[in-house]
Design a protein around this motif. Structure first.
Motif, PDB file in Angstrom:
ATOM      1  N   TYR A 354      -1.903   6.452 -12.808  1.00  0.00           N
ATOM      2  CA  TYR A 354      -1.471   7.491 -13.478  1.00  0.00           C
ATOM      3  C   TYR A 354      -0.036   7.646 -13.605  1.00  0.00           C
ATOM      4  CZ  TYR A 354      -2.346   9.547  -8.889  1.00  0.00           C
ATOM      5  OH  TYR A 354      -2.086   9.774  -7.624  1.00  0.00           O
ATOM      6  N   ASN A 355       0.678   7.351 -12.643  1.00  0.00           N
ATOM      7  CA  ASN A 355       2.090   7.410 -12.513  1.00  0.00           C
ATOM      8  C   ASN A 355       2.839   6.155 -13.311  1.00  0.00           C
ATOM      9  OD1 ASN A 355       2.405   9.592 -11.048  1.00  0.00           O
ATOM     10  ND2 ASN A 355       1.941   8.660  -9.077  1.00  0.00           N
ATOM     11  N   GLY A 356       2.104   5.262 -13.695  1.00  0.00           N
ATOM     12  CA  GLY A 356       2.709   4.116 -14.796  1.00  0.00           C
ATOM     13  C   GLY A 356       3.123   2.898 -13.937  1.00  0.00           C
ATOM     14  N   HIS A 357       2.753   3.028 -12.354  1.00  0.00           N
ATOM     15  CA  HIS A 357       3.256   1.899 -11.483  1.00  0.00           C
ATOM     16  C   HIS A 357       1.930   1.323 -10.689  1.00  0.00           C
ATOM     17  CE1 HIS A 357       4.909   5.046  -8.767  1.00  0.00           C
ATOM     18  NE2 HIS A 357       3.752   4.790  -8.417  1.00  0.00           N
ATOM     19  N   MET A 358       2.158   0.443 -10.017  1.00  0.00           N
ATOM     20  CA  MET A 358       1.103  -0.216  -9.434  1.00  0.00           C
ATOM     21  C   MET A 358       0.684   0.717  -8.215  1.00  0.00           C
ATOM     22  SD  MET A 358       0.837  -4.118  -7.809  1.00  0.00           S
ATOM     23  CE  MET A 358       1.592  -4.105  -5.993  1.00  0.00           C
ATOM     24  N   THR A 359      -0.737   0.667  -8.173  1.00  0.00           N
ATOM     25  CA  THR A 359      -1.639   1.679  -7.284  1.00  0.00           C
ATOM     26  C   THR A 359      -1.436   1.285  -5.805  1.00  0.00           C
ATOM     27  OG1 THR A 359      -3.165   3.475  -7.260  1.00  0.00           O
ATOM     28  CG2 THR A 359      -3.752   0.992  -7.778  1.00  0.00           C
ATOM     29  N   GLU A 360      -1.627   2.294  -5.011  1.00  0.00           N
ATOM     30  CA  GLU A 360      -1.301   1.898  -3.640  1.00  0.00           C
ATOM     31  C   GLU A 360      -2.486   0.835  -3.223  1.00  0.00           C
ATOM     32  OE1 GLU A 360      -0.326   6.031  -1.338  1.00  0.00           O
ATOM     33  OE2 GLU A 360      -2.182   6.139  -2.499  1.00  0.00           O
ATOM     34  N   THR A 393      -8.866  -8.599   9.873  1.00  0.00           N
ATOM     35  CA  THR A 393      -7.909  -7.892  10.157  1.00  0.00           C
ATOM     36  C   THR A 393      -8.229  -6.454  10.976  1.00  0.00           C
ATOM     37  OG1 THR A 393      -7.172  -8.252   7.633  1.00  0.00           O
ATOM     38  CG2 THR A 393      -6.090  -6.366   8.654  1.00  0.00           C
ATOM     39  N   ALA A 394      -7.146  -6.289  11.991  1.00  0.00           N
ATOM     40  CA  ALA A 394      -7.573  -5.175  12.951  1.00  0.00           C
ATOM     41  C   ALA A 394      -6.242  -4.115  12.618  1.00  0.00           C
ATOM     42  CB  ALA A 394      -7.244  -5.679  14.275  1.00  0.00           C
ATOM     43  N   GLU A 395      -5.163  -4.308  12.106  1.00  0.00           N
ATOM     44  CA  GLU A 395      -4.188  -3.461  11.954  1.00  0.00           C
ATOM     45  C   GLU A 395      -3.376  -3.770  10.697  1.00  0.00           C
ATOM     46  OE1 GLU A 395      -2.221  -1.912  15.488  1.00  0.00           O
ATOM     47  OE2 GLU A 395      -0.903  -0.605  14.300  1.00  0.00           O
ATOM     48  N   THR A 396      -2.992  -2.591   9.849  1.00  0.00           N
ATOM     49  CA  THR A 396      -2.145  -2.942   8.765  1.00  0.00           C
ATOM     50  C   THR A 396      -1.069  -1.755   8.766  1.00  0.00           C
ATOM     51  OG1 THR A 396      -3.845  -4.213   7.465  1.00  0.00           O
ATOM     52  CG2 THR A 396      -2.116  -3.089   5.924  1.00  0.00           C
ATOM     53  N   HIS A 397       0.026  -2.263   8.102  1.00  0.00           N
ATOM     54  CA  HIS A 397       1.364  -1.197   7.769  1.00  0.00           C
ATOM     55  C   HIS A 397       1.947  -1.809   6.573  1.00  0.00           C
ATOM     56  CE1 HIS A 397       4.073   1.892   8.508  1.00  0.00           C
ATOM     57  NE2 HIS A 397       4.986   1.242   8.125  1.00  0.00           N
ATOM     58  N   ILE A 398       1.832  -0.927   5.644  1.00  0.00           N
ATOM     59  CA  ILE A 398       2.831  -1.278   4.399  1.00  0.00           C
ATOM     60  C   ILE A 398       3.699  -0.214   4.002  1.00  0.00           C
ATOM     61  CG2 ILE A 398       2.174  -1.203   1.607  1.00  0.00           C
ATOM     62  CD1 ILE A 398      -0.641  -2.034   2.144  1.00  0.00           C
ATOM     63  N   ARG A 399       4.627  -0.749   3.638  1.00  0.00           N
ATOM     64  CA  ARG A 399       5.983  -0.034   3.262  1.00  0.00           C
ATOM     65  C   ARG A 399       6.221  -0.178   1.640  1.00  0.00           C
ATOM     66  NH1 ARG A 399      10.330  -2.723   5.229  1.00  0.00           N
ATOM     67  NH2 ARG A 399      11.749  -0.988   5.155  1.00  0.00           N
ATOM     68  N   HIS A 400       6.272   0.958   0.985  1.00  0.00           N
ATOM     69  CA  HIS A 400       6.214   1.024  -0.601  1.00  0.00           C
ATOM     70  C   HIS A 400       7.879   1.219  -0.713  1.00  0.00           C
ATOM     71  CE1 HIS A 400       2.125   1.072  -1.168  1.00  0.00           C
ATOM     72  NE2 HIS A 400       2.126   1.956  -0.362  1.00  0.00           N
ATOM     73  N   THR A 439       6.675  -4.068   1.941  1.00  0.00           N
ATOM     74  CA  THR A 439       6.521  -5.132   2.775  1.00  0.00           C
ATOM     75  C   THR A 439       5.273  -4.910   3.458  1.00  0.00           C
ATOM     76  OG1 THR A 439       7.424  -3.930   4.571  1.00  0.00           O
ATOM     77  CG2 THR A 439       8.923  -5.564   3.587  1.00  0.00           C
ATOM     78  N   GLY A 440       4.437  -6.021   3.869  1.00  0.00           N
ATOM     79  CA  GLY A 440       2.958  -5.707   4.513  1.00  0.00           C
ATOM     80  C   GLY A 440       2.954  -6.316   5.706  1.00  0.00           C
ATOM     81  N   GLU A 441       2.808  -5.473   6.878  1.00  0.00           N
ATOM     82  CA  GLU A 441       2.567  -6.269   8.235  1.00  0.00           C
ATOM     83  C   GLU A 441       1.071  -6.056   8.572  1.00  0.00           C
ATOM     84  OE1 GLU A 441       5.056  -6.050  12.386  1.00  0.00           O
ATOM     85  OE2 GLU A 441       5.321  -4.330  10.856  1.00  0.00           O
ATOM     86  N   HIS A 442       0.486  -7.299   9.072  1.00  0.00           N
ATOM     87  CA  HIS A 442      -0.855  -7.416   9.300  1.00  0.00           C
ATOM     88  C   HIS A 442      -1.129  -8.000  10.763  1.00  0.00           C
ATOM     89  CE1 HIS A 442      -1.664  -6.474   4.965  1.00  0.00           C
ATOM     90  NE2 HIS A 442      -0.637  -6.868   4.975  1.00  0.00           N
ATOM     91  N   PHE A 443      -1.960  -7.373  11.465  1.00  0.00           N
ATOM     92  CA  PHE A 443      -2.713  -7.968  12.810  1.00  0.00           C
ATOM     93  C   PHE A 443      -4.157  -8.408  12.709  1.00  0.00           C
ATOM     94  CE2 PHE A 443      -2.193  -9.269  16.890  1.00  0.00           C
ATOM     95  CZ  PHE A 443      -3.769  -8.862  17.680  1.00  0.00           C
TER      96      PHE A 443
END
Length: 488
Positions: A354-360, A393-400, A439-443
């Protein structure tokens, strides 16, 4: 207060009705003399539970209960909706309606699943003919929303009740106030079916070729825009009148076996064009094209996920496009001291919010797809997974970091932060050109799919992973690696 529906006849259609009601919180009472009825309906319910809840982003209410009854009278007692789905023989239906009306409430809706009989035929000899109406569904009833509601001589209050109840179940009651044999939708299907039989009989096309003509062409358009709106768009900026002027004369050409067509007059053109304007004239042709394209992309991407129909064609095209590129490479083909390109794609229309950009959630999907591609590169492909090993996947961290819009071409490059033994630590960078988007960090941990516990990977996978980890260790440390959400 829980509502109750009665299903008389628990075959394919009756079972679908039962599932639609039960999964929307209704109690259902079923009568069917078939000794296999309980088994058959249980199997329909299994399929419905697997699929129907996924259509909505709000959880369905708690399930109702199913009760199998020994008599029709027992089944209809206390029911607000009674659905007849017995065999298509008018004498059986008349007998069934007589038993239903002898025991049901006078204000209950009695719907018939008949695909051919008119309401006036069903009502003959009934104690309360105004209580009986056609409520013709399409299989699978628990997923497809259309109900042809045909209401000749029906009680107006019951008709409104029926429409409200069907709408509450997520269905679309198409209210036909004038009856005709086979209603509306099946008349279209019959026309196409009859023509298809001629094409096969005359050796023009095989059954598969006819099915391909539908599923790769007009069937997709019809699925989201119907017949007249599809042709309105085909008329371009000049609209429906232009389309009819261009293609209307073809109705007199000897193309099909169905030659009984109305006279092509100005009055008919004006009538259809006027109805078309009322239907969708509030949209410009460009808006209709965008709506159409959005719908087509969404449907075809859905088919793509199932590798079916038009979606299978897209998957085959992608496989061909990957050949001879970095996206078809394996570890040995790639330098160990450079980031690995794991995605290069366009952001599809249905990935925006709804914000016009790629959703999370789509950032996660994009990075998850990049992880899957990297797994393939190091040898953890479909064949390896089939043999019993994979990464979880055990852990994920995403920076928008910046906005991403539909149509943007994004590239994801992947670095191995750590790769030894059971562990795999990846850092993905998503860019559009030189612009860093996220960026996406994944363990991840390698597991045995048999025990569902961590286990060392096969030697060739660990070798490829270690090779990249060693090569990437010499690269500059990227900004944001190792970050976590916190407050100062």
């Amino acid at each position: 207060m829980t509502k109750t529906a009665a299903i008389i006849g628990g075959g394919v259609i009756g079972g679908g009705w039962a599932a639609r009601f039960v999964l929307n919180g209704w109690d259902v009472q079923i009568f069917d003399p078939d000794p296999q009825a309980e088994r058959k309906i249980a199997e329909v319910m299994d399929n419905a539970r697997r699929s129907l809840p996924g259509l909505t982003d709000v959880a369905l209410p708690p399930e109702g209960t199913i009760t199998f009854c020994a008599t029709i009278a027992e089944a209809v007692t206390g029911a607000a909706w009674i659905q007849e789905s017995v065999p298509e023989r008018i004498e059986i239906k008349h007998t069934t309606f007589a038993e239903i009306q002898a025991a049901c409430a006078a204000d209950a809706v009695i719907g018939s699943s008949t695909s051919g009989f008119k309401p006036s035929e069903l009502q003959q000899g009934a104690a309360r003919p105004e209580q009986i109406m056609v409520a013709h569904p399409f299989n699978p009833v628990y997923l497809l929303p259309l109900i042809e509601l045909v209401t000749t001589n029906a009680d107006a209050t019951l008709v409104e009740t029926a429409k409200k109840l069907l709408t509450s179940l997520g269905m679309h009651p198409l209210h036909l106030k004038k009856e005709i044999d086979a209603h509306v939708a099946d008349r279209f299907l019959e026309a196409v079916w009859r023509e298809a039989l001629w094409l096969v009989k005359d050796g023009i096309a095989t059954t598969e070729e006819i099915d391909d003509a539908i599923r790769y062409g007009f069937g997709i358009r019809w699925a989201q825009m119907g017949l007249f709106e599809t042709y309105r768009v085909a008329g371009g900026e000049a609209g429906m009148k232009h389309f009819m002027a261009q293609f209307g004369p073809c109705l007199t050409a000897p193309w099909t076996k169905l030659m009984d067509v109305p006279d092509f007059t100005e009055e008919l053109v004006d009538l259809i064009a006027g109805q078309s304007d009322a239907q969708s004239g509030h949209h410009s042709i460009r808006e209709l094209e965008r709506i159409r394209d959005n719908n087509l992309v969404t449907m075809m991407r859905g088919l793509k996920a199932q590798d079916w129909g038009a979606g299978a064609l897209l998957n085959a095209q992608e496989a061909q496009m990957r050949k001879g590129t970095v996206h078809g490479a394996v570890a040995a083909d790639l330098p160990a001291d450079a980031l690995v390109e794991t995605a290069h794609r366009t952001v599809p229309l249905d990935w925006t919010d709804y914000n016009g950009h790629m959703t999370e959630s789509r950032y996660l999907q994009a990075f998850a797809d990049a992880t899957d591609r990297f797994m393939q590169i190091i040898g953890c492909d479909a064949e390896y997974i089939k043999s019993g090993g994979s990464y979880f996947t055990a852990e994920t961290h995403i920076r928008h970091l910046d906005e991403v819009h539909a149509g943007a071409t994004i590239t994801i490059r992947t670095r191995v932060v750590m790769g030894a033994g059971k562990k795999m630590h990846l850092f993905h960078e998503m860019q559009e050109g030189e612009r860093m988007l996220a960026t996406g960090e994944h363990f991840l941990l390698h597991v045995s799919l048999k025990t569902r516990k961590p286990t060392p990977p096969a030697a060739h996978i660990e070798e490829a992973l270690t090779r990249f980890a060693t090569g990437h260790a010499g690269l500059p440390v990227p900004k944001g690696i190792g970050r976590a959400i916190g407050t100062k």
